[in-house]
Design a protein around this motif. Structure first.
Motif, short mmCIF file in Angstrom:
data_model
loop_
_atom_site.label_atom_id
_atom_site.label_comp_id
_atom_site.label_asym_id
_atom_site.label_seq_id
_atom_site.Cartn_x
_atom_site.Cartn_y
_atom_site.Cartn_z
N ALA A 12 32.84 86.01 -20.64
CA ALA A 12 32.72 87.30 -20.00
C ALA A 12 31.43 87.95 -20.39
N GLY A 33 32.25 88.40 -15.07
CA GLY A 33 32.74 86.99 -15.93
C GLY A 33 31.46 86.26 -15.37
N TRP A 71 39.68 86.71 -18.01
CA TRP A 71 39.15 87.73 -17.24
C TRP A 71 40.25 88.71 -16.81
N HIS A 74 41.51 90.94 -19.72
CA HIS A 74 40.31 91.30 -20.34
C HIS A 74 40.69 92.84 -20.56
N ILE A 78 37.17 93.22 -14.82
CA ILE A 78 36.02 92.58 -14.62
C ILE A 78 35.67 92.68 -13.18
N VAL A 81 32.41 87.78 -10.72
CA VAL A 81 32.07 86.30 -11.51
C VAL A 81 31.11 85.98 -10.72
#
Length: 253
Positions: A12, A33, A71, A74, A78, A81
């Motif tokens: 990340a 990510g 992710w 997190h 996020i 990605v």
């Protein structure tokens, strides 16, 4: 290839944290990510070509699954990605398991929230497994390519003041195209003039930046370079910072 414990893999990234006038930490402007060179295949562990590193093909799936869990959990959501190429290994093509391998390694991404888009770029291993025309109509096509066919590049705004530009670094390449294709013929001739070795992936006798002239590498066309210049010029006018991504190879100079 991902072959390290998840704690040692960067999964990340965030823009720098902002601070209030009172020194209090604020949340990041954006979190996203980042993953690269997964090179999954349904194969037993095996030493690489130079016999210097153990390649853990199946373990790559486990690590990507752990990354997606990270992710999801997190602290800050996020937003997207970036998958930077070589998602599956070329070994899958040799075993005629390209589609099965791709479906398998894409599965962990499906756990992510629907609001979290995954942007894919292509490396040489995608092109070992699928022809370019097939990639352009499959799940690894992340950009509108109608105006740039058969290229695969694009841009998107992350947030005000920040933009991502994704390049197709194999647009000019012998990979992923038929041997009768004009691009293949021109790329083959280009390499032969710069690499006299019998085998196209052999860089013996080449030194410095000349070692890049091998068949597992690629390049961009003038059309894509013109597009990139336009995007950078526009970003400058809008006072945007830009993250440029693309899959490339380096060799020992």
């Amino acid at each position: 290839m991902l072959d390290a414990p998840i704690s040692n893999v960067t999964v990340a990234s965030s823009l720098p944290l902002a601070s209030t006038d009172h020194g209090e930490t604020m949340k990041p402007i954006v979190s996203f990510g980042l993953v690269s060179d997964i090179q999954y295949a349904d194969k037993d562990d095996h030493l690489n070509y130079s016999k210097t590193r153990l390649r853990r093909y199946r373990n790559a799936l486990k690590l990507l699954d752990e990354a997606c869990d990270y992710w999801i959990e997190h602290k800050h959501d996020i937003s997207f990605v970036l998958q930077l190429g070589d998602l599956i290994d070329g070994a899958s093509a040799a075993d005629n398991k390209s589609q099965i391998a791709l479906n398998t390694i894409l599965a962990p991404f499906s756990k992510l929230p629907s609001s979290c888009r995954v942007y894919h770029i292509w490396g040489n291993h995608e092109l070992y497994n699928f022809p370019r025309t097939e990639l352009l109509t499959g799940p690894l096509c992340s950009f509108d390519t109608k105006e740039i066919f058969p290229g695969h590049y694009g841009t998107f705004q992350v947030c005000p003041g920040l933009r991502v530009i994704a390049l197709d670094t194999f647009e000019f390449s012998v990979l992923g195209v038929d041997k009768t294709d004009e691009v293949y013929i021109r790329a083959k001739e280009f390499l032969k003039k710069r690499n006299p070795n019998i085998h196209g992936n052999d860089y013996d006798g080449l030194y410095g930046d000349q070692r890049r002239f091998v068949e597992f590498n690629g390049g961009v066309t003038s059309k894509q370079l013109d597009w990139l210049q336009e995007q950078l010029t526009q970003a400058t006018k809008l006072h945007e910072k830009v993250i440029v991504i693309g899959e490339s190879h380096w060799t020992h100079l």
